[in-house]
Write a protein that holds these residues in place. Structure first.
Motif, mmCIF file in Angstrom:
data_model
loop_
_atom_site.group_PDB
_atom_site.id
_atom_site.type_symbol
_atom_site.label_atom_id
_atom_site.label_comp_id
_atom_site.label_asym_id
_atom_site.label_seq_id
_atom_site.Cartn_x
_atom_site.Cartn_y
_atom_site.Cartn_z
ATOM 1 N N PHE A 228 3.771 11.688 -3.155
ATOM 2 C CA PHE A 228 3.321 10.476 -3.825
ATOM 3 C C PHE A 228 4.128 9.265 -3.356
ATOM 4 O O PHE A 228 5.308 9.371 -3.033
ATOM 5 C CB PHE A 228 3.474 10.604 -5.346
ATOM 6 C CG PHE A 228 2.649 11.698 -5.960
ATOM 7 C CD1 PHE A 228 1.356 11.452 -6.390
ATOM 8 C CD2 PHE A 228 3.167 12.975 -6.094
ATOM 9 C CE1 PHE A 228 0.592 12.461 -6.951
ATOM 10 C CE2 PHE A 228 2.416 13.997 -6.659
ATOM 11 C CZ PHE A 228 1.118 13.734 -7.087
ATOM 12 N N GLY A 229 3.459 8.111 -3.320
ATOM 13 C CA GLY A 229 4.144 6.843 -3.092
ATOM 14 C C GLY A 229 4.708 6.636 -1.704
ATOM 15 O O GLY A 229 5.680 5.897 -1.540
ATOM 16 N N LYS A 230 4.102 7.233 -0.671
ATOM 17 C CA LYS A 230 4.581 7.051 0.693
ATOM 18 C C LYS A 230 4.024 5.746 1.270
ATOM 19 O O LYS A 230 2.843 5.447 1.137
ATOM 20 C CB LYS A 230 4.155 8.225 1.579
ATOM 21 C CG LYS A 230 4.611 9.588 1.078
ATOM 22 C CD LYS A 230 6.120 9.700 1.004
ATOM 23 C CE LYS A 230 6.541 11.094 0.559
ATOM 24 N NZ LYS A 230 8.012 11.226 0.452
ATOM 25 N N THR A 231 4.880 4.981 1.932
ATOM 26 C CA THR A 231 4.470 3.706 2.521
ATOM 27 C C THR A 231 4.107 3.907 3.987
ATOM 28 O O THR A 231 4.913 4.442 4.752
ATOM 29 C CB THR A 231 5.600 2.671 2.419
ATOM 30 O OG1 THR A 231 5.955 2.502 1.045
ATOM 31 C CG2 THR A 231 5.168 1.328 2.991
ATOM 32 N N PRO A 232 2.898 3.495 4.418
ATOM 33 C CA PRO A 232 2.511 3.665 5.821
ATOM 34 C C PRO A 232 3.289 2.727 6.734
ATOM 35 O O PRO A 232 3.866 1.731 6.295
ATOM 36 C CB PRO A 232 1.020 3.320 5.810
ATOM 37 C CG PRO A 232 0.868 2.383 4.660
ATOM 38 C CD PRO A 232 1.838 2.860 3.619
ATOM 39 N N THR A 233 3.286 3.037 8.031
ATOM 40 C CA THR A 233 3.976 2.205 9.015
ATOM 41 C C THR A 233 3.388 0.804 9.052
ATOM 42 O O THR A 233 4.111 -0.193 9.111
ATOM 43 C CB THR A 233 3.878 2.841 10.409
ATOM 44 O OG1 THR A 233 4.350 4.189 10.345
ATOM 45 C CG2 THR A 233 4.717 2.065 11.411
ATOM 46 N N MET B 214 0.852 -1.178 0.000
ATOM 47 C CA MET B 214 0.000 0.000 0.000
ATOM 48 C C MET B 214 0.891 1.232 0.000
ATOM 49 O O MET B 214 1.867 1.303 0.745
ATOM 50 C CB MET B 214 -0.924 0.055 1.221
ATOM 51 C CG MET B 214 -1.761 1.339 1.293
ATOM 52 S SD MET B 214 -2.698 1.527 2.838
ATOM 53 C CE MET B 214 -3.988 0.320 2.577
ATOM 54 N N THR B 215 0.579 2.183 -0.867
ATOM 55 C CA THR B 215 1.263 3.471 -0.851
ATOM 56 C C THR B 215 0.226 4.579 -0.807
ATOM 57 O O THR B 215 -0.927 4.384 -1.210
ATOM 58 C CB THR B 215 2.174 3.658 -2.080
ATOM 59 O OG1 THR B 215 1.395 3.538 -3.270
ATOM 60 C CG2 THR B 215 3.305 2.646 -2.070
ATOM 61 N N LEU B 216 0.640 5.751 -0.332
ATOM 62 C CA LEU B 216 -0.265 6.866 -0.095
ATOM 63 C C LEU B 216 0.150 8.082 -0.905
ATOM 64 O O LEU B 216 1.335 8.357 -1.072
ATOM 65 C CB LEU B 216 -0.258 7.228 1.394
ATOM 66 C CG LEU B 216 -0.391 6.052 2.366
ATOM 67 C CD1 LEU B 216 -0.159 6.508 3.793
ATOM 68 C CD2 LEU B 216 -1.741 5.387 2.208
ATOM 69 N N ASP B 217 -0.840 8.812 -1.412
ATOM 70 C CA ASP B 217 -0.591 10.034 -2.166
ATOM 71 C C ASP B 217 -1.333 11.204 -1.526
ATOM 72 O O ASP B 217 -2.432 11.037 -0.992
ATOM 73 C CB ASP B 217 -1.089 9.910 -3.616
ATOM 74 C CG ASP B 217 -0.413 8.788 -4.382
ATOM 75 O OD1 ASP B 217 0.733 8.432 -4.043
ATOM 76 O OD2 ASP B 217 -1.043 8.271 -5.329
#
Length: 211
Positions: free
Chosen positions: A57-62, A47-50
């Motif tokens: 863009f493309g941040k990975t949650p903990t 899962m990545t977050l924008d």
């Protein structure tokens, strides 16, 4: 009046399909929103977050979990979390970061995915009595269209909503009821070149920022 965005990347969403992109609007002040994106790939357990309005863009949650009926997410770095229920093409839940805020995300269609080529930050300078005033048009894809806003960093003004926004490979147009302004420009070598009108006309070229 000044509008301030949350100084973190925001997030969330889920899907039971192999790989989907979801987008939603988080209301941080009355009628002021951030676009939140979640990209889920079950086959890779990723899962990545924008947060397109913030250029993130493309941040990975903990940590995160994805099931047939529910998505949950937590990121200790920004002290935020989300839990939502999957209802067809919607993910309905709440986002918590200091306070609880409702957040509904919608799965992007094939047509929406094609619009991602226009997503990003478009930068330009207005000429005010010989002094440049930087402006940024933030373009984010959401279900069935775009959510767009205007920033004026030098004035510490962010997230001004835009109305009637259009963009393609030939022109960009928008207006803002909040500040009584409008823009129309044609795509040229340097970007979308046109006129920004707010009481009087000013030349403005908006060029997409490279990621």
């Amino acid at each position: 009046m000044k509008w301030f965005t949350i100084l973190v990347s925001v997030l969330m969403c889920g899907s039971v399909n192999a790989a989907d992109k979801w987008r939603g609007l988080l209301e941080i002040q009355p009628n002021i929103f951030l676009t939140i994106g979640v990209n889920v790939d079950i086959t890779k357990n990723e899962m990545t977050l924008d947060s397109p309005n913030q250029g993130s863009f493309g941040k990975t949650p903990t940590e995160f979990t994805v099931s047939e009926t529910k998505i949950s997410f937590k990121d200790t770095r920004i002290q935020a979390e989300f839990t939502g229920a999957i209802e067809g093409d919607k993910l309905v839940g709440s986002f918590t970061q200091g306070r609880v805020m409702p957040l509904t995300l919608h799965k992007l269609s094939e047509k929406d995915l094609m619009s991602l080529e226009f997503e990003g930050s478009y930068l330009g300078d207005l000429d005010l009595n010989g002094k440049p005033l930087p402006v940024v048009v933030q373009v984010a894809v959401v279900a069935n269209g775009f959510y767009t806003s205007l920033d004026s960093p030098a004035q510490q003004s962010f997230g001004i909503p835009l109305n009637e926004f259009t963009i393609d490979n030939k022109r960009m147009t928008f207006s803002s009821n909040m500040i009584g302004a409008q823009f129309e420009g044609q795509l040229g070598k340097e970007g979308y070149q046109g006129k920004f009108v707010q009481g009087f006309e000013m030349p403005l070229t908006l060029k997409k920022k490279r990621l």
